[in-house]
Design a protein around this motif. Sequence first.
Motif, PDB file in Angstrom:
ATOM      1  N   GLY A   1       0.805  -1.211   0.000  1.00 56.82           N
ATOM      2  CA  GLY A   1       0.000   0.000   0.000  1.00 56.82           C
ATOM      3  C   GLY A   1       0.832   1.252   0.000  1.00 56.82           C
ATOM      4  O   GLY A   1       1.999   1.246  -0.343  1.00 56.82           O
ATOM      5  N   ALA A   2       0.207   2.345   0.391  1.00 56.58           N
ATOM      6  CA  ALA A   2       0.870   3.646   0.370  1.00 56.58           C
ATOM      7  C   ALA A   2       1.947   3.718   1.436  1.00 56.58           C
ATOM      8  O   ALA A   2       1.952   2.968   2.406  1.00 56.58           O
ATOM      9  CB  ALA A   2      -0.167   4.738   0.618  1.00 56.58           C
ATOM     10  N   ASP A   3       2.870   4.623   1.242  1.00 58.02           N
ATOM     11  CA  ASP A   3       3.942   4.856   2.189  1.00 58.02           C
ATOM     12  C   ASP A   3       4.564   6.205   1.880  1.00 58.02           C
ATOM     13  O   ASP A   3       4.131   6.895   0.950  1.00 58.02           O
ATOM     14  CB  ASP A   3       4.996   3.745   2.088  1.00 58.02           C
ATOM     15  N   GLY A   4       5.541   6.582   2.659  1.00 57.67           N
ATOM     16  CA  GLY A   4       6.235   7.822   2.366  1.00 57.67           C
ATOM     17  C   GLY A   4       6.944   7.728   1.029  1.00 57.67           C
ATOM     18  O   GLY A   4       7.453   6.674   0.641  1.00 57.67           O
ATOM     19  N   LEU A   5       6.955   8.824   0.306  1.00 57.45           N
ATOM     20  CA  LEU A   5       7.637   8.852  -0.978  1.00 57.45           C
ATOM     21  C   LEU A   5       9.137   9.024  -0.778  1.00 57.45           C
ATOM     22  O   LEU A   5       9.585   9.625   0.208  1.00 57.45           O
ATOM     23  CB  LEU A   5       7.117  10.016  -1.825  1.00 57.45           C
TER      24      LEU A   5
END
Lengths: 114, 113
Positions: free
Chosen positions: B97-101
């Motif tokens: 899933g999403a995370d820090g870029l």
Amino acid sequence: EAGVTQSPTHLIKTRGQQATLRCSPISGHTSVYWYQQALGLGLQFLLWYDEGEERNRGNFPPRFSGRQFPNYSSELNVNALELEDSALYLCASSWGTSGYNEQFFGPGTRLTVL
Amino acid sequence: EDQVTQSPEALRLQEGESSSLNCSYTVSGLRGLFWYRQDPGKGPEFLFTLYSAGEEKEKERLKATLTKKESFLHITAPKPEDSATYLCAVQPDSGGGADGLTFGKGTHLIIQP
């Protein structure tokens, strides 16, 4: 549609003090991200909150912490401030947690540690 | 470890002189590549998202392209108002899933009248 907002715009502290930075995400966004942009280092990922929970953190010491409130706004706390904590702190928000959605950034809080 | 390298670090062009900015990336898997524009003292402004090799997106004088190892931001006939730092970032395809870029350090672009 209102964008991501951050407060305060500027913050001046002395070494050893604590700083609190605030962020309100775009309406409908549940994820909030915090980044540090120090001179010459580029944007570095600090923390990710979603649905009130800390989901991940970057390579920063535990004195960087925060929380996310039921209205999805967020707070970043930096304890025992050090000179090298001086930076622009950016908050971003996104919709969902798939990782395919863009992160939209606020204007930042400029923290100066004297 | 995920890495993003942008080149050149700085670029000075005359108004109307087209050029390209490069973003090379190393990730275990790519979920998305993002381009942002940042003006001095302000937060990054979202420009484009690219998801797969061969994809292209355009907005006014900007066009972003993506290969398996790099992305280019082409700027055609730039104007002084295009002066800014352009940032590239990747969202790795890990953790589900999403995370820090992960960001590159940016290209500082100056367009002279």
